[in-house]
Design an enzyme around this catalytic site. Structure first.
Site, PDB file in Angstrom:
ATOM      1  N   LYS A  52      38.432  48.131  40.894  1.00 48.58           N
ATOM      2  CA  LYS A  52      39.807  48.488  40.533  1.00 48.58           C
ATOM      3  C   LYS A  52      39.847  49.889  39.940  1.00 48.58           C
ATOM      4  O   LYS A  52      40.732  50.689  40.249  1.00 48.58           O
ATOM      5  CB  LYS A  52      40.378  47.453  39.549  1.00 48.58           C
ATOM      6  CG  LYS A  52      40.671  46.129  40.241  1.00 48.58           C
ATOM      7  CD  LYS A  52      40.964  44.992  39.287  1.00 48.58           C
ATOM      8  CE  LYS A  52      41.062  43.690  40.088  1.00 48.58           C
ATOM      9  NZ  LYS A  52      41.241  42.499  39.260  1.00 48.58           N
ATOM     10  N   GLN A  96      41.211  41.044  33.257  1.00 48.99           N
ATOM     11  CA  GLN A  96      40.423  40.427  34.320  1.00 48.99           C
ATOM     12  C   GLN A  96      40.185  38.952  33.991  1.00 48.99           C
ATOM     13  O   GLN A  96      39.671  38.619  32.925  1.00 48.99           O
ATOM     14  CB  GLN A  96      39.084  41.175  34.483  1.00 48.99           C
ATOM     15  CG  GLN A  96      38.227  40.679  35.611  1.00 48.99           C
ATOM     16  CD  GLN A  96      38.883  40.866  36.993  1.00 48.99           C
ATOM     17  OE1 GLN A  96      39.458  41.908  37.285  1.00 48.99           O
ATOM     18  NE2 GLN A  96      38.817  39.843  37.820  1.00 48.99           N
ATOM     19  N   ASP A 119      49.574  42.563  37.733  1.00 45.63           N
ATOM     20  CA  ASP A 119      48.995  41.430  38.466  1.00 45.63           C
ATOM     21  C   ASP A 119      50.090  40.480  38.967  1.00 45.63           C
ATOM     22  O   ASP A 119      49.831  39.633  39.824  1.00 45.63           O
ATOM     23  CB  ASP A 119      48.046  40.635  37.546  1.00 45.63           C
ATOM     24  CG  ASP A 119      46.583  40.982  37.796  1.00 45.63           C
ATOM     25  OD1 ASP A 119      46.272  41.444  38.916  1.00 45.63           O
ATOM     26  OD2 ASP A 119      45.764  40.776  36.883  1.00 45.63           O
TER      27      ASP A 119
END
Ligand code: NDP
Length: 279
Positions: A52, A96, A119
């Site tokens: 990422k 995460q 997200d």
């Protein structure tokens, strides 16, 4: 022979488009950073986080990395998230997952400002998707819509069966396909006659997390098959939830594993970051 839906190529195109957009925004003085938080040092999570950060670098946005020890308390994590919520230069916040067991995932997700929820996991983002309002969309399902559209696969009016109902893939996928005017069926582990239901699909999207579970007997001739599953064997070889060799000859189009859905997730995360910069 089925058309191979090339996620590598499509995700590269999207990142290229985003790179140009970020450069354009910079010229207008619009910049921003993605904050990436990892709690603990799970090796798989570290790989995802690294990828990422690399993608941010590639498209030209800053990434701020917070690598916290696995003993970090929930309160400490929430404090950090709140600080980042208040930081005007931070446009996206990503924690995460999974987080260590002593931290409640839902509390963490809810702590992130919906304006920075790149997200797309915050209940407000999910609610917006449900009622067709603007908001961040979970990256993997958003990526699958791009795969279908950019491969010129018609969605409207098609019968779409989704295998799996997770919050990050199956459910948002169903809502997105509905938004695209497909007729959608969601199946799960309690579905009766799964084979028969899958065989009705013009577009079959499989996200069950069981290696090569879907064989040719689940697939209608001429269907489009999207395989979300990722499984790594002891030799590091990747495979999906679909028995590719058996299913491919039946399809008009299919995603391979690797190189199908996988690369799209990060591309769509970058897309959400750029959206966060401009909102
Ligand atoms: P989850 O484990 O959260 O969900 C699996 C779903 O499959 C559940 O809804 C479950 O049903 C259903 N299911 C399990 N067994 C069966 C069965 N025998 N018949 C019908 N349905 C079944 O998985 P995720 O959605 O998170 O992920 C699915 C796969 O996709 C995994 O392999 C994962 O690694 C991969 N993945 C890939 C991504 C990418 O970027 N390419 C991103 C995210 C995930 P029930 O609800 O009844 O338990």
């Amino acid at each position: 022979m089925a058309k191979l839906i090339d996620g590598k190529c499509i995700s590269a195109d999207i990142k290229e488009e985003l790179k140009l957009k970020v450069a354009e925004l910079k010229k207008q003085g619009i910049t921003g950073a993605l904050a990436v938080i990892q709690v603990g040092d799970d090796p798989a999570s570290s790989v995802y986080v690294r990828n990422k950060k690399r993608a941010c670098e590639y498209i030209g946005i800053d990434s701020l990395s917070y690598e916290l020890p696995k003993e970090t308390t929930q309160e400490e994590l929430l404090e950090l998230i709140e600080r980042l919520n208040q930081d005007g230069q931070v446009k996206g916040i990503l924690v995460q997952l999974p987080v260590p067991a002593h931290i409640d995932e839902n509390t963490v997700i809810k702590a992130i400002s919906p304006k920075k929820d790149v997200d797309g996991f915050h209940p407000q983002s999910v609610g917006a998707l449900t009622i067709g309002q603007k908001g961040f969309v979970s990256c993997t399902p958003a990526g699958i819509i791009q795969l279908l559209k950019r491969s010129e696969i018609e969605i409207e009016g098609k019968s779409c069966v989704i295998v799996g109902r997770s919050n990050i893939v199956g459910k948002p996928m169903a809502l997105l396909m509905l938004r695209e005017n497909a007729t959608v069926t969601i199946t799960h582990s309690k579905t009766k006659n799964l084979k028969e239901v899958c065989k009705r699909a013009d577009i079959l999207i499989v996200a069950i997390g069981k290696k090569e579970f879907i064989d040719a007997s689940y697939v209608k001739e001429g269907a489009v098959v999207i395989d979300v599953g990722i499984h790594r064997d002891e030799n590091n070889k990747l495979s999906g939830d679909v028995k590719f060799d058996e299913v491919e000859p039946l399809c008009t189009a299919i995603t391979p594993v690797p190189g199908g859905v996988g690369p799209m997730t990060i591309a769509m995360l970058m897309n959400n970051c750029v959206q966060a910069m401009t909102d």
